[in-house]
Design an enzyme around this catalytic site. Structure first.
Site, PDB file in Angstrom:
ATOM      1  N   ILE A  43       0.817  -1.222   0.000  1.00 45.87           N
ATOM      2  CA  ILE A  43       0.000   0.000   0.000  1.00 45.87           C
ATOM      3  C   ILE A  43       0.851   1.273   0.000  1.00 45.87           C
ATOM      4  O   ILE A  43       0.429   2.293  -0.513  1.00 45.87           O
ATOM      5  CB  ILE A  43      -0.988   0.046   1.203  1.00 45.87           C
ATOM      6  CG1 ILE A  43      -0.259  -0.075   2.538  1.00 45.87           C
ATOM      7  CG2 ILE A  43      -2.060  -1.014   1.068  1.00 45.87           C
ATOM      8  CD1 ILE A  43      -1.159   0.251   3.734  1.00 45.87           C
TER       9      ILE A  43
ATOM     10  N   CYS B  96      -2.544 -12.253   0.452  1.00 43.32           N
ATOM     11  CA  CYS B  96      -1.393 -11.349   0.428  1.00 43.32           C
ATOM     12  C   CYS B  96      -0.874 -11.371   1.851  1.00 43.32           C
ATOM     13  O   CYS B  96      -0.543 -12.456   2.343  1.00 43.32           O
ATOM     14  CB  CYS B  96      -1.808  -9.955  -0.026  1.00 43.32           C
ATOM     15  SG  CYS B  96      -3.324  -9.323   0.732  1.00 43.32           S
ATOM     16  N   SER B  97      -0.827 -10.257   2.554  1.00 46.28           N
ATOM     17  CA  SER B  97      -0.435 -10.302   3.958  1.00 46.28           C
ATOM     18  C   SER B  97      -1.676 -10.491   4.827  1.00 46.28           C
ATOM     19  O   SER B  97      -1.928 -11.567   5.336  1.00 46.28           O
ATOM     20  CB  SER B  97       0.309  -9.027   4.346  1.00 46.28           C
ATOM     21  OG  SER B  97       1.487  -8.924   3.572  1.00 46.28           O
ATOM     22  N   ASP B  98      -2.487  -9.432   4.931  1.00 45.30           N
ATOM     23  CA  ASP B  98      -3.696  -9.547   5.743  1.00 45.30           C
ATOM     24  C   ASP B  98      -4.894 -10.024   4.935  1.00 45.30           C
ATOM     25  O   ASP B  98      -5.932 -10.352   5.493  1.00 45.30           O
ATOM     26  CB  ASP B  98      -4.010  -8.198   6.396  1.00 45.30           C
ATOM     27  CG  ASP B  98      -2.996  -7.876   7.490  1.00 45.30           C
ATOM     28  OD1 ASP B  98      -2.632  -8.806   8.236  1.00 45.30           O
ATOM     29  OD2 ASP B  98      -2.558  -6.716   7.570  1.00 45.30           O
ATOM     30  N   GLY B  99      -4.751 -10.001   3.635  1.00 48.32           N
ATOM     31  CA  GLY B  99      -5.832 -10.516   2.800  1.00 48.32           C
ATOM     32  C   GLY B  99      -6.995  -9.571   2.658  1.00 48.32           C
ATOM     33  O   GLY B  99      -8.124 -10.002   2.436  1.00 48.32           O
TER      34      GLY B  99
ATOM     35  N   ASP C 168      -6.386  -6.242   1.020  1.00 45.18           N
ATOM     36  CA  ASP C 168      -6.121  -5.241  -0.024  1.00 45.18           C
ATOM     37  C   ASP C 168      -5.859  -5.916  -1.384  1.00 45.18           C
ATOM     38  O   ASP C 168      -6.735  -5.999  -2.216  1.00 45.18           O
ATOM     39  CB  ASP C 168      -4.924  -4.368   0.370  1.00 45.18           C
ATOM     40  CG  ASP C 168      -5.228  -3.507   1.587  1.00 45.18           C
ATOM     41  OD1 ASP C 168      -6.338  -2.962   1.630  1.00 45.18           O
ATOM     42  OD2 ASP C 168      -4.377  -3.398   2.483  1.00 45.18           O
TER      43      ASP C 168
ATOM     44  N   ARG D 178      -8.190   3.236   4.686  1.00 44.23           N
ATOM     45  CA  ARG D 178      -7.573   3.438   3.382  1.00 44.23           C
ATOM     46  C   ARG D 178      -7.950   4.768   2.756  1.00 44.23           C
ATOM     47  O   ARG D 178      -7.188   5.349   2.000  1.00 44.23           O
ATOM     48  CB  ARG D 178      -7.972   2.292   2.429  1.00 44.23           C
ATOM     49  CG  ARG D 178      -7.436   0.914   2.814  1.00 44.23           C
ATOM     50  CD  ARG D 178      -5.928   0.835   2.679  1.00 44.23           C
ATOM     51  NE  ARG D 178      -5.449  -0.475   3.129  1.00 44.23           N
ATOM     52  CZ  ARG D 178      -4.894  -0.692   4.320  1.00 44.23           C
ATOM     53  NH1 ARG D 178      -4.715   0.321   5.166  1.00 44.23           N
ATOM     54  NH2 ARG D 178      -4.486  -1.894   4.669  1.00 44.23           N
TER      55      ARG D 178
END
Lengths: 535, 554
Positions: free
Chosen positions: A235, A297-300, A302, A343
């Site tokens: 991000i 992805c990381s946190d799922g 974005d 965001r």
């Protein structure tokens, strides 16, 4: 403030207020908006300028949700309309439309009251063989408890798109329930003996996460998975990239070299291409290979949301309709806990949380609509309207960061949903070229993602150009023609109610004559278009 | 002519090969028989004997051959930027075919070109060679003003070899003066009328550079000629399409520009439009960028930038807008020239007319513009379009000057999609035919050369073919709504796009865009159909009402 004339701009749309040094003719304020519009306000008195600046600076940085526009009016005005507005999009009906639940995928009550994962929706679909023990076990092994759940089920191939967050594997950690969960995913697709695990991050980033006890699936521990990295940046990279493309759009009479260099240097189109490539990979696996895909992805919340929703757009024509896109955003973004308020800076919080994640999804859809002009029911204006409302806080739909937060804030009782409003205005958002029968509208979209297929989205990033006399728009012209055709059709139907031949005379209702406009409607064509050209 | 056919026969080493496999982008692979004729490369599939490929040798820009064992691969790169591959079994046959294609695609003699052999299979309704005669165009001018006359001073092409026999000049300037002016202008290109702006009577003229040389030679007749176009007390603009330093350098070679001292009523503006060798380089780089296989966005954008193609488009359009602005907004007359006055000058004068004159935005009007401002005006098509982006030989006179003009027209068309009677296909068609054609229109470098070649007698005009109902229908823009306005295109880089219809035409499938176009046509056709029906019903009803008085008493 009576002497200040400004177009209506919601305070929440203001991204920054600048006050350049006062000149003899008075002071001015420069308002930059979150939809990339810029306003210059001239204020003769310096004192007034200071006051307005201070007020705007404060008002555009709300600290509490209650300061937001959608929560500041009486919710009981139009109470019924408000309640009705929240029923407009029915996610369960959409799962049903895609054939879920069935003997492969079932609803789970595991996340009732958000017990297992507080950023997930309470109603979820999981593989039939995933027991509550597996779900809970798997969730403990995933960032923020975001265990694998169904995003989209493709009836044609029985393959599915699923989503989750990264596993907490570190360098050697493993979890039996999580491994069983992925096995269950595979078993829920009778046509394939493996699944793809798509890690949408660059491989280097994913590896770096292992040091923090996170990371990605170890292919030695999970049987029958194929791991694929896509390389969508994080991000922070996206935030600074968007700032650069905004700057490109705002350049004053740049040379072609300045422009193309700025475009390249922003990296923006490269990122858009990466996201579209991710969606294409998922869609191909599901549609062409019949293999289910688990995306994270990381946190799922974005890149995962981007990849899953782009894949759905490619896979299912329904999501290319006006209502379908609403459903898709409601599912993959709103219900699955995309952090809208963080965001899109709804409140004055950590600026490092801000990033144009959904902007990029909307742009991917726009880029696709340029390649498939007849495949989308909506036009560019619809995408821009959604973009605006993601930031505007005029409606409650995008407030908060998860379903649970929205429930706790009782948003359904205090605000309206944006979707019925957009639906009401759908005439304005309809693409005249949309044709559901065409092959490009049906079935799976297979876009060309060569670099030369991507263009700068002028509609969003080039407001300055738009303010010069508007160019002729073929779409608007065609919409006007279609509208006129509809009127003509009606007139024809009315006429044809009259049986032909002599006997008709006496049955002909006199009122019909008044209905007919003596000049005919044929001339409206020219008027509707206006005259965008200067003389 | 029989000796010429013999000549072809000598060049064709192998006229026919079976079992050739043809690969084309976005089309199924075809196996069939390859035939070489004097002017065509033909591939017909064996099954139904239909021609799958029918390619003019003159369209071939270059070929490459390589072998994998005895299987030969020939890559044919065309001037219209298409690339096709042929697989031929047998080394000898492949080599024969390759060398035959090479020889046939690089014929030197104009008279061996296909247009001299082509016999039309269609009925010529209107002979295109007579469609745009200068004397007819002048009749329109005469109806607007009496300040101009048609001069026959160049009727035998002796004064200016690149001018047509008839040119429009100020009425008060006699042929003797013109003869003197011709000696003072590059290539004898004395100032002639390019465009008359009906709205305010201002004019645009074009010429070659003045031959002032290093010691500032002047020519009173030249000054008199161009001053004769000014209204009393009015000033004019000279648009020099070269940067000031380039114009300065031209003095050393006998050229130059108009000095303020000698032309006090004129203001000179320099713009920097690139010259032909630079443009050819730009085209080659652009096409290479479009065919880059790396799929990297950074690489694409940086190669696109480095090609400078879009910069050239912007520069040409900007200069055309400037000329149009001087005429329409400033109410001033304009003289445009560069060095020879046959390239950038014509880009500017013709684009300015597209902006100013709605007549040029019709199909016929555009043909007339191409005829007047390019063919008659002496743009050396044969030299400029001898090779395209894939040529291996070092460019001599080749340059995509006309292609850049078409690209600029496309940019304006895209910005004003309802203001042109023709569609993008028409522009693509002109690009194709300028480089390789069965028609004689773009052969030769000037009116004089075309007269010498007897083109109107020996070849068919492209316009004869285009101006038939079925072709016109294909080339007509369904969105067209005639309007009499001046259209000001945006020249901001964000507004100028890559012309995909030419440069990406063979790199991607056009199916979806074609479908969209058809849908657009359908929407408009359907609307017209309904209008006709409604109108006829309305008429019927009106008639019934007059016949039956009962209707009036419901």
């Amino acid at each position: 403030m009576e002497h200040i004339r400004t177009p209506k701009v919601l305070h929440s749309m203001v991204s920054s207020v600048e006050r350049p040094p006062t000149t003899p003719s008075g002071g001015q304020l420069i308002l930059r908006c979150k939809d990339f519009r810029i306003f210059q306000i001239f204020i003769p008195q310096e004192r007034d300028g200071l006051d307005v600046h201070a007020s705007l600076a404060r008002l555009s940085r709300p600290e509490k949700y209650s300061e937001l526009y959608c929560l500041s009016f009486n919710p009981n005005v139009n109470k019924e309309e408000r309640e009705e507005s929240w029923n407009f999009i029915d996610l369960m009906a959409d799962y049903k439309r895609m054939g879920v639940p069935n003997n492969l995928w079932v609803a789970t009550a595991a996340n009732g009251e958000y017990r297992v994962c507080d950023t997930y929706p309470s109603e979820l679909f999981v593989p039939k063989s995933a027991t509550p023990t597996i779900i809970v076990g798997s969730s403990r092994f995933r960032s923020r408890g975001r265990f694998p759940a169904l995003s989209y089920f493709h009836q044609d191939t029985l393959a599915a798109v699923c989503r989750c967050s990264q596993p907490l594997s570190g360098f050697s950690g493993r979890c039996q329930e999580d491994e069983m969960m992925l096995q269950a995913l595979m078993k829920s697709n009778p046509g394939s003996d493996y699944i793809y695990v798509v890690d949408t991050r660059p491989k280097l980033n994913a590896m770096a996460n292992r040091a923090a006890g996170k990371g990605y699936e170890n292919e030695d521990h999970y049987t029958n998975i194929k791991l694929q990295f896509i390389g969508i940046e994080n991000i922070h990279v996206m935030r600074s990239s968007q700032q650069k493309i905004i700057d490109v759009g705002e350049m004053r009479s740049p040379s072609m070299t300045d422009f193309l260099w700025g475009l390249e240097n922003s990296g923006w189109l490269k990122h858009i291409k990466a996201i579209l490539d991710a969606g294409v990979f998922v869609a191909r696996a599901v549609a062409d290979e019949g293999v289910s895909v688990l995306v994270h992805c990381s946190d799922g919340w974005d890149r995962t949301a981007q990849a899953c929703s782009v894949a759905s757009i490619l896979l299912d024509p329904y999501y290319r309709t006006i209502r379908g896109l609403m459903v898709l955003i409601e599912r993959d973004w709103v219900s699955f806990g995309h952090k809208f308020s963080h965001r899109y800076a709804h409140l004055d919080r950590d600026p490092k949380e801000v990033s144009p994640v959904i902007d990029q999804f909307l742009e991917c859809v726009w880029q696709l609509s340029e390649q498939f002009p007849c495949a989308f029911e909506f036009n560019e204006r619809f995408l821009i309207a959604i973009h605006t409302h993601v930031y505007s806080c005029q409606y409650g739909t995008f407030l908060g960061n998860s379903q649970k937060e929205r429930r706790d804030m009782r948003l359904h009782e205090r605000t309206h949903s944006v979707w019925p409003q957009l639906w009401k205005d759908r005439g304005e958002y309809t693409n005249p070229l949309y044709k559901a029968e065409l092959s490009q509208s049906q079935g799976v979209l297979r876009p060309n993602t060569s670099p030369y297929c991507f263009k700068m989205w002028k509609g969003l990033y080039n407001h300055a150009e738009k303010s010069t006399p508007p160019r002729q728009s073929p779409a608007d012209f065609l919409s006007a023609v279609r509208e006129e055709s509809q009127q003509l059709e009606e007139e024809l139907t009315n006429h044809q109610e009259v049986p032909p031949g002599g006997t008709a005379h006496h049955h002909h209702p006199g009122s019909r004559q008044e209905d007919r406009s003596p000049d005919g409607e044929a001339d409206h064509l020219g008027e509707d278009r206006g005259s965008p050209e200067e003389d | 002519m029989s000796t010429e056919i013999m000549e072809f026969a000598e060049l064709i080493k192998t006229p026919r090969v079976d079992g050739v496999v043809l690969h084309r982008p976005f089309m199924p692979t075809v196996e069939g028989t390859l035939c070489l004729t004097g002017h065509h490369l033909i591939l017909s599939s064996r099954q139904d004997n239909t021609e799958e490929l029918w390619l003019l040798h003159s369209n071939i820009d270059s070929i490459e051959k390589r072998f994998v064992g005895s299987l030969g691969h020939i890559t044919v790169k065309c001037k219209d930027l298409r690339m096709i591959q042929l697989e031929i079994t047998g080394m000898e046959e492949c080599l024969n075919i390759a060398s035959s294609i090479e020889a046939l695609s690089t014929l030197d003699s104009v008279s061996l070109m296909y247009p001299f052999f082509y016999r039309p299979m269609f009925e010529v309704i209107e002979d295109g060679w007579n469609s745009f005669l200068p004397q007819n165009a002048f009749k329109d001018l005469e109806s607007m003003t009496d300040e101009w006359r048609l001069s026959e001073v160049n009727k035998d092409f002796s004064l200016c070899p690149s001018y047509p026999p008839l040119v429009a000049v100020p009425k008060d300037v006699d042929d003797e003066t013109l003869k003197k002016v011709a000696t003072f202008r590059h290539g004898g290109r004395f100032p002639v009328l390019s465009y008359y702006h009906k709205k305010n009577g201002m004019v645009m003229m074009r010429a070659g550079q003045p031959l002032t040389g290093t010691n500032g030679r002047r020519c009173k007749e030249d000054e008199k000629l161009i001053n004769a176009t000014l209204r009393p007390g009015k000033r004019g603009y000279i648009i020099d399409t070269r940067a000031i330093n380039v114009a300065q350098q031209a003095k050393a070679r006998g050229g130059g520009f108009e000095l303020e001292a000698n032309y006090p009523q004129w203001r000179r503006i320099h713009k920097a439009i690139e010259r032909y060798n630079v443009l050819q380089e730009s085209l080659i780089k652009l096409v290479e960028a479009c065919n880059d296989q790396s799929h990297s966005m950074d690489r694409w954008l940086s190669k696109l930038e480095a090609s400078n193609w879009q910069t050239n488009v912007k520069e040409i359009l900007t200069t055309a807008c400037l000329a149009a602005q001087c005429i329409d907004r400033e109410g001033a007359s304009v003289l445009v020239h560069g060095t020879e006055g046959t390239d950038s000058t014509l880009q500017v004068t013709s684009l300015a007319q597209i902006i100013l004159d709605p007549g040029c935005r019709t199909i016929k009007g555009f043909q007339s513009l191409v005829e007047r401002e390019w063919l008659q005006a002496g743009h050396p098509f044969q030299q400029r379009c001898a090779q395209s982006a894939f040529s291996n030989s070092k460019p001599r006179y080749e340059a995509p000057v006309f292609l850049l003009f078409l690209d600029c027209v496309w940019q304006i068309l895209r910005q004003f999609p309802c203001s042109f009677e023709f569609n993008e296909s028409f522009l693509v068609l002109l690009f194709e035919h300028a480089y390789a054609s069965q028609f004689g229109t773009f052969l030769g470098n000037s009116a004089a050369e075309r007269a010498r070649l007897c083109l109107p007698e020996k070849t068919v005009s492209l316009w004869s073919w285009v101006n038939r109902p079925q072709e016109l229908e294909r080339l007509t823009n369904p969105l067209y709504e005639p309007n009499s306005l001046v259209i000001w295109p945006s020249v901001a880089p964000q507004s100028l796009l890559l012309w995909e219809g030419v440069f990406l035409r063979w790199n991607r499938s056009s199916k979806c865009l074609d479908e969209a176009y058809e849908e657009m046509v359908h929407i408009i056709e359907y609307n017209k159909e309904l209008q006709t029906k409604v109108n006829s019903l309305r008429r019927q009803l009106a008639q019934l009402e007059t016949e039956d008085p009962l209707l009036h008493t419901p």
